[in-house]
Motif scaffolding. Structure first.
Motif, mmCIF file in Angstrom:
data_model
loop_
_atom_site.group_PDB
_atom_site.id
_atom_site.type_symbol
_atom_site.label_atom_id
_atom_site.label_comp_id
_atom_site.label_asym_id
_atom_site.label_seq_id
_atom_site.Cartn_x
_atom_site.Cartn_y
_atom_site.Cartn_z
ATOM 1 N N ALA A 137 32.007 21.762 28.557
ATOM 2 C CA ALA A 137 31.713 20.334 29.616
ATOM 3 C C ALA A 137 32.665 19.038 30.115
ATOM 4 N N SER A 138 32.440 18.076 29.977
ATOM 5 C CA SER A 138 32.809 17.121 30.704
ATOM 6 C C SER A 138 31.964 15.597 30.591
ATOM 7 N N LEU A 139 32.868 14.393 30.027
ATOM 8 C CA LEU A 139 32.150 12.986 30.371
ATOM 9 C C LEU A 139 31.866 13.427 32.092
ATOM 10 N N SER A 155 30.589 20.363 38.408
ATOM 11 C CA SER A 155 30.489 22.201 37.437
ATOM 12 C C SER A 155 30.033 21.470 36.320
ATOM 13 N N LYS A 156 30.508 20.629 36.093
ATOM 14 C CA LYS A 156 30.687 20.411 33.904
ATOM 15 C C LYS A 156 29.291 19.825 33.762
ATOM 16 N N GLY A 157 28.576 18.848 35.229
ATOM 17 C CA GLY A 157 26.896 18.745 35.026
ATOM 18 C C GLY A 157 25.754 19.747 34.796
ATOM 19 N N ALA A 158 26.406 20.950 34.931
ATOM 20 C CA ALA A 158 25.861 22.480 35.730
ATOM 21 C C ALA A 158 25.685 23.048 33.939
ATOM 22 N N ILE A 159 27.262 23.408 33.965
ATOM 23 C CA ILE A 159 26.836 23.988 32.691
ATOM 24 C C ILE A 159 26.619 23.007 31.405
ATOM 25 N N ILE A 160 25.620 21.349 31.939
ATOM 26 C CA ILE A 160 25.580 21.440 30.137
ATOM 27 C C ILE A 160 24.213 21.846 31.008
ATOM 28 N N THR A 161 23.359 21.977 31.775
ATOM 29 C CA THR A 161 22.053 22.715 32.216
ATOM 30 C C THR A 161 22.095 23.838 31.985
ATOM 31 N N LEU A 162 23.045 25.045 31.962
ATOM 32 C CA LEU A 162 22.828 26.266 31.723
ATOM 33 C C LEU A 162 23.487 26.732 30.316
ATOM 34 N N THR A 163 24.127 24.985 29.574
ATOM 35 C CA THR A 163 24.031 25.078 27.811
ATOM 36 C C THR A 163 22.370 24.836 27.148
#
Length: 246
Positions: A137-139, A155-163
């Motif tokens: 993800a990302s800061l 997109s990186k916020g979405a990755i945190i949720t998908l995780t």
């Protein structure tokens, strides 16, 4: 038993650092990238002749490419246990200047790739009763920073949720799913996106007063890809030099 891992976007930059670290830890590593030439060069550099590396042409937007990668790993090594979702596109642009097509293109790679890859490998991991998925993800996905583009941050916020979603669904099947959220790293993409006149100010804003070494992220990937992460899932690990504390 040596585990096998696929690293998407593994040919260069942070992905290559992750590939090198996993290989050094004894993992057999498949290097998935749209840039097959660089993936092959990295595999050769690490010792492709001993069969411990496998370069693969992989477009994370394509489910068939993930399925082919999984099949190739099983054919070569008999199994696949680890997926590192690292592939990314970044285009720094003011939020009001991002068109719908560009927004969709970034999301399709950055989020779609994580979703498709986690589905394909998640099914195999569930069937095997063991697996590790590590998402980069990302800061920017935590604090809404737009220096790398609002579509990248989203997109990186979405990755945190998908995780969290995949972690919850696969937890009972011996599969852990975690994310790592790096801050500014000393990698070519950061130097490309941050003008030289702003780089010093960026470094000054980081409490530890330096850019992060990609090795810090790579070493954490190795931990989360190992058996030792059996009781850690759904977490986002911060590697940002103190820029974001919680």
């Amino acid at each position: 038993m040596a585990r096998s891992a696929l690293v998407t976007g593994g040919a260069q930059g942070l992905g290559a650092a992750i590939v090198r670290a996993l290989h050094a830890q004894g993992f057999k590593v498949a290097i998935g990238d749209v840039d097959f030439e660089h993936a092959s060069a990295l595999a050769d550099d690490l010792g492709a002749s001993d069969g411990s590396t496998l370069p693969l042409r992989l477009d994370v937007r394509e489910q068939g490419d993930f399925e082919a990668a999984l099949a190739a790993m099983v054919a070569r090594w008999g199994s696949a246990e680890v997926l590192v979702n690292n592939a990314v596109v970044t285009e720094a642009k003011p939020v009001l200047a991002i068109g719908p097509a560009e927004f969709d293109a970034v999301m399709r790679v950055n989020v779609g790739g994580v979703f498709i890859g986690s589905q394909v490998f998640g099914r195999a991991f569930k069937a095997a009763g063991y697996g590790r998925i590590v998402n980069i993800a990302s800061l920017a996905g935590q604090n809404g920073g737009t220096a790398t583009g609002a579509h990248y941050a989203a997109s990186k916020g979405a990755i945190i949720t998908l995780t969290k979603v995949f972690a919850r669904d696969l937890a009972a099947d011996g599969v852990t799913v975690n994310a790592i959220a790096p801050g500014p790293l000393d990698v070519p993409s950061v130097h490309r996106l941050v003008p030289k006149e702003r780089l010093a100010a960026l470094v000054e804003s980081i409490p530890v007063r330096r850019l992060g070494d990609p090795a810090y992220v790579a070493e954490l990937v190795c931990l989360l890809a190992s058996e030792r992460s059996a009781f850690t899932t759904g977490a986002t690990w911060d590697v940002n030099g103190g820029l974001f504390m919680r």
